[in-house]
Design a protein around this motif. Structure first.
Motif, PDB file in Angstrom:
ATOM      1  N   ARG A 163       8.810  16.015  33.501  1.00 12.02           N
ATOM      2  CA  ARG A 163       8.696  17.677  32.790  1.00 12.02           C
ATOM      3  C   ARG A 163       9.661  17.509  31.920  1.00 12.02           C
ATOM      4  N   ASP A 164      10.847  18.084  33.213  1.00 11.56           N
ATOM      5  CA  ASP A 164      12.532  18.110  32.302  1.00 11.56           C
ATOM      6  C   ASP A 164      13.170  18.134  31.035  1.00 11.56           C
ATOM      7  N   ILE A 165      12.497  16.147  31.095  1.00 10.36           N
ATOM      8  CA  ILE A 165      12.945  16.022  29.122  1.00 10.36           C
ATOM      9  C   ILE A 165      12.069  15.984  28.466  1.00 10.36           C
ATOM     10  N   GLY A 166      10.949  17.023  28.411  1.00  6.67           N
ATOM     11  CA  GLY A 166      10.808  17.122  27.723  1.00  6.67           C
ATOM     12  C   GLY A 166       8.838  16.754  27.818  1.00  6.67           C
ATOM     13  N   LEU A 167       8.980  15.321  28.464  1.00  8.16           N
ATOM     14  CA  LEU A 167       7.304  14.426  28.601  1.00  8.16           C
ATOM     15  C   LEU A 167       6.090  15.294  28.684  1.00  8.16           C
ATOM     16  N   ARG A 168       4.731  15.204  28.378  1.00 10.53           N
ATOM     17  CA  ARG A 168       3.976  16.563  28.948  1.00 10.53           C
ATOM     18  C   ARG A 168       2.693  16.091  29.552  1.00 10.53           C
ATOM     19  N   TYR A 169       3.339  14.269  29.582  1.00  7.72           N
ATOM     20  CA  TYR A 169       2.263  13.412  30.708  1.00  7.72           C
ATOM     21  C   TYR A 169       2.829  13.025  31.052  1.00  7.72           C
ATOM     22  N   ASP A 170       1.889  12.476  32.184  1.00  8.14           N
ATOM     23  CA  ASP A 170       2.322  11.041  33.319  1.00  8.14           C
ATOM     24  C   ASP A 170       0.848  10.108  33.068  1.00  8.14           C
ATOM     25  N   ALA A 171       1.298   8.998  33.333  1.00  7.44           N
ATOM     26  CA  ALA A 171      -0.020   8.036  33.321  1.00  7.44           C
ATOM     27  C   ALA A 171       0.197   6.740  34.557  1.00  7.44           C
ATOM     28  N   THR A 178      -6.193  -1.940  43.231  1.00  2.00           N
ATOM     29  CA  THR A 178      -7.439  -1.984  44.420  1.00  2.00           C
ATOM     30  C   THR A 178      -7.188  -0.849  42.301  1.00  2.00           C
ATOM     31  N   TYR A 179      -7.903  -0.502  42.234  1.00  2.00           N
ATOM     32  CA  TYR A 179      -9.299   0.648  41.145  1.00  2.00           C
ATOM     33  C   TYR A 179      -9.889   1.237  41.920  1.00  2.00           C
ATOM     34  N   GLY A 180     -10.466   2.660  41.226  1.00  2.00           N
ATOM     35  CA  GLY A 180     -11.474   3.128  41.371  1.00  2.00           C
ATOM     36  C   GLY A 180     -10.806   4.672  41.166  1.00  2.00           C
ATOM     37  N   PHE A 181     -11.217   5.622  41.172  1.00  2.38           N
ATOM     38  CA  PHE A 181     -10.691   6.958  41.243  1.00  2.38           C
ATOM     39  C   PHE A 181     -10.333   7.714  42.073  1.00  2.38           C
ATOM     40  N   GLU A 182      -9.555   7.160  42.973  1.00  8.23           N
ATOM     41  CA  GLU A 182      -8.917   7.157  44.701  1.00  8.23           C
ATOM     42  C   GLU A 182      -8.132   8.900  44.650  1.00  8.23           C
ATOM     43  N   HIS A 183      -7.520   9.490  42.987  1.00 10.12           N
ATOM     44  CA  HIS A 183      -6.836  10.702  42.634  1.00 10.12           C
ATOM     45  C   HIS A 183      -7.553  11.286  42.161  1.00 10.12           C
ATOM     46  N   GLY A 184      -9.353  11.489  42.581  1.00 13.81           N
ATOM     47  CA  GLY A 184     -10.295  11.832  41.502  1.00 13.81           C
ATOM     48  C   GLY A 184     -10.456  11.942  40.200  1.00 13.81           C
ATOM     49  N   TYR A 185     -11.340  12.430  39.508  1.00 17.89           N
ATOM     50  CA  TYR A 185     -11.994  12.891  38.135  1.00 17.89           C
ATOM     51  C   TYR A 185     -11.367  13.034  36.974  1.00 17.89           C
ATOM     52  N   GLN A 186     -10.739  13.651  37.290  1.00 16.76           N
ATOM     53  CA  GLN A 186      -9.510  14.762  36.102  1.00 16.76           C
ATOM     54  C   GLN A 186      -8.198  14.414  36.099  1.00 16.76           C
ATOM     55  N   PRO A 187      -7.489  14.446  35.279  1.00 17.22           N
ATOM     56  CA  PRO A 187      -5.940  14.737  35.598  1.00 17.22           C
ATOM     57  C   PRO A 187      -5.752  15.649  36.172  1.00 17.22           C
ATOM     58  N   ILE A 188      -4.194  15.566  36.556  1.00 15.41           N
ATOM     59  CA  ILE A 188      -4.158  16.824  37.702  1.00 15.41           C
ATOM     60  C   ILE A 188      -2.829  17.227  36.769  1.00 15.41           C
ATOM     61  N   ARG A 189      -2.853  18.841  37.866  1.00 15.67           N
ATOM     62  CA  ARG A 189      -0.975  19.587  37.591  1.00 15.67           C
ATOM     63  C   ARG A 189      -0.724  19.446  38.490  1.00 15.67           C
ATOM     64  N   PRO A 190       0.458  18.943  38.389  1.00 14.93           N
ATOM     65  CA  PRO A 190       1.549  18.903  39.856  1.00 14.93           C
ATOM     66  C   PRO A 190       2.593  19.913  39.731  1.00 14.93           C
ATOM     67  N   PHE A 191       2.199  21.191  38.798  1.00 12.64           N
ATOM     68  CA  PHE A 191       3.134  22.044  38.888  1.00 12.64           C
ATOM     69  C   PHE A 191       2.403  23.379  38.112  1.00 12.64           C
ATOM     70  N   ASP A 192       1.088  22.860  38.196  1.00 14.42           N
ATOM     71  CA  ASP A 192       0.089  24.512  37.776  1.00 14.42           C
ATOM     72  C   ASP A 192       0.733  25.301  36.229  1.00 14.42           C
ATOM     73  N   ASP A 193       1.949  24.061  35.558  1.00 18.72           N
ATOM     74  CA  ASP A 193       0.979  24.357  34.059  1.00 18.72           C
ATOM     75  C   ASP A 193       1.074  22.981  33.628  1.00 18.72           C
ATOM     76  N   PHE A 195       2.181  20.301  31.901  1.00 20.01           N
ATOM     77  CA  PHE A 195       2.448  19.192  32.687  1.00 20.01           C
ATOM     78  C   PHE A 195       1.211  18.083  33.348  1.00 20.01           C
ATOM     79  N   THR A 196       0.740  16.873  32.865  1.00 20.95           N
ATOM     80  CA  THR A 196      -0.073  16.233  33.846  1.00 20.95           C
ATOM     81  C   THR A 196       0.273  15.442  33.805  1.00 20.95           C
ATOM     82  N   VAL A 197      -1.104  14.973  34.140  1.00 24.96           N
ATOM     83  CA  VAL A 197      -0.289  13.368  35.667  1.00 24.96           C
ATOM     84  C   VAL A 197      -1.718  12.688  35.180  1.00 24.96           C
ATOM     85  N   PHE A 198      -2.115  12.017  34.498  1.00 22.04           N
ATOM     86  CA  PHE A 198      -3.375  10.922  34.025  1.00 22.04           C
ATOM     87  C   PHE A 198      -3.333   9.623  35.200  1.00 22.04           C
TER      88      PHE A 198
END
Length: 305
Positions: A163-171, A178-193, A195-198
């Protein structure tokens, strides 16, 4: 936010097959691998094939390019003794080489996303991440939106640095085993802003080998696609370019095509991560259910080759 979506990604780890041919030729007593080494053939260079395949399907994808420093310059004595490290070292590439520059710019000009594949030792190094981002942007001539860490390696502050270097997302969040939806079905907002994690849903190497068990491999893909559709999920998949080489990795190209065709036939939005982010998430206020910045990334990441 869009409903059911399938995001297509490719980590460009080894576009050149060099001394890997000799290694696998001797290890597996394979004339094919020895031939690729002796004749300087390069079956891992699959950019044109992937673009043509995706163009025919009417989709595009994300390509994440690696700027891995030389093992001789950055690896310690212990790292030099591991054959896997040498395989990666001989497969490394320079994104400023003319051939790679042409590929990167052509992909970008034609609407494919180009992103950063952060080097193995960069996950805990702000300066290294910043330099790698700048080097890729110098080739492109404009900013990038995001990318994925090599080996999906995450440290306690990797997302903060991204986020600090200017990236808007990380994947990078996910596993090669393993495979599957271990981390949920939607992208994650780790900082409540913004910046998004896929999270990664599926990497090709986690599947049953489609060259030997195609029906089993497709059954996994179809099960994940059905689950994604039923839950309006964002499903992210990773196919490394070398897996489109049908001689060494039979079945993977066909599987990739069938996955995309199923998704399109069932109404999914299919395309690059960056395009999805810009179309559906860029101006969206973070949802109330978010993961805090103290989220322990190391507990949820797995290394891969």
């Amino acid at each position: 936010m869009s409903d059911f979506a399938v995001l297509l990604t490719h980590d460009v780890d080894r576009p050149y097959k060099t001394y890997q041919g000799l290694y696998y030729g001797l290890k597996e007593r394979s004339p094919y691998h020895l031939k690729t080494f002796l004749l300087r053939q390069n079956p891992y260079w699959q950019f044109e094939e992937i673009v043509q395949l995706e163009r025919e399907l009417g989709v595009r994808s994300s390509f994440y390019f690696l700027n891995e420093p030389s093992l001789l310059r950055t690896g310690g004595l212990e790292a030099w003794t591991k054959p896997k490290n040498w395989l990666e070292h001989f497969g490394r590439y320079d994104i400023t080489d003319e051939q790679l520059v042409d590929v990167i710019r052509d992909l970008d000009d034609d609407g494919w996303e180009v992103g950063m594949h952060g080097s193995f030792r960069s996950s805990d190094d702000y300066r290294k991440l910043k330099a790698e981002k700048a080097a890729l942007e110098d080739v492109l001539g404009h900013d990038i939106l995001g990318g994925r860490q090599h080996h999906m390696k995450l440290g306690p502050r990797t997302w903060e640095y991204h986020r600090d270097i200017g990236l808007r997302y990380d994947a990078s969040l996910g596993s090669s085993r393993t495979y599957g939806f271990e981390h949920g079905y939607q992208p994650i907002r780790p900082f409540d802003d913004s910046f998004t994690v896929f999270p990664l849903t599926l990497m090709e190497m986690a599947l049953p080998d489609p060259g030997e068990h195609y029906d089993d491999a497709w059954a996994v893909c179809e099960e994940l696609l059905v689950e994604a559709k039923e839950n309006d999920a964002v499903m992210t998949v990773l196919w490394h370019p070398r897996y489109f080489n049908e001689v060494e990795f039979p079945g993977y190209r066909r599987l990739y095509c069938e996955l995309i065709e199923w998704a399109l036939a069932n109404g999914a939005w299919v395309g690059p991560v960056g395009d999805y982010y810009e179309q559906f998430l860029l101006d969206e206020a973070p949802e109330s259910a978010v993961i805090s910045a103290s989220y322990s990334q190391n507990q949820h990441s797995n290394g891969r080759m």
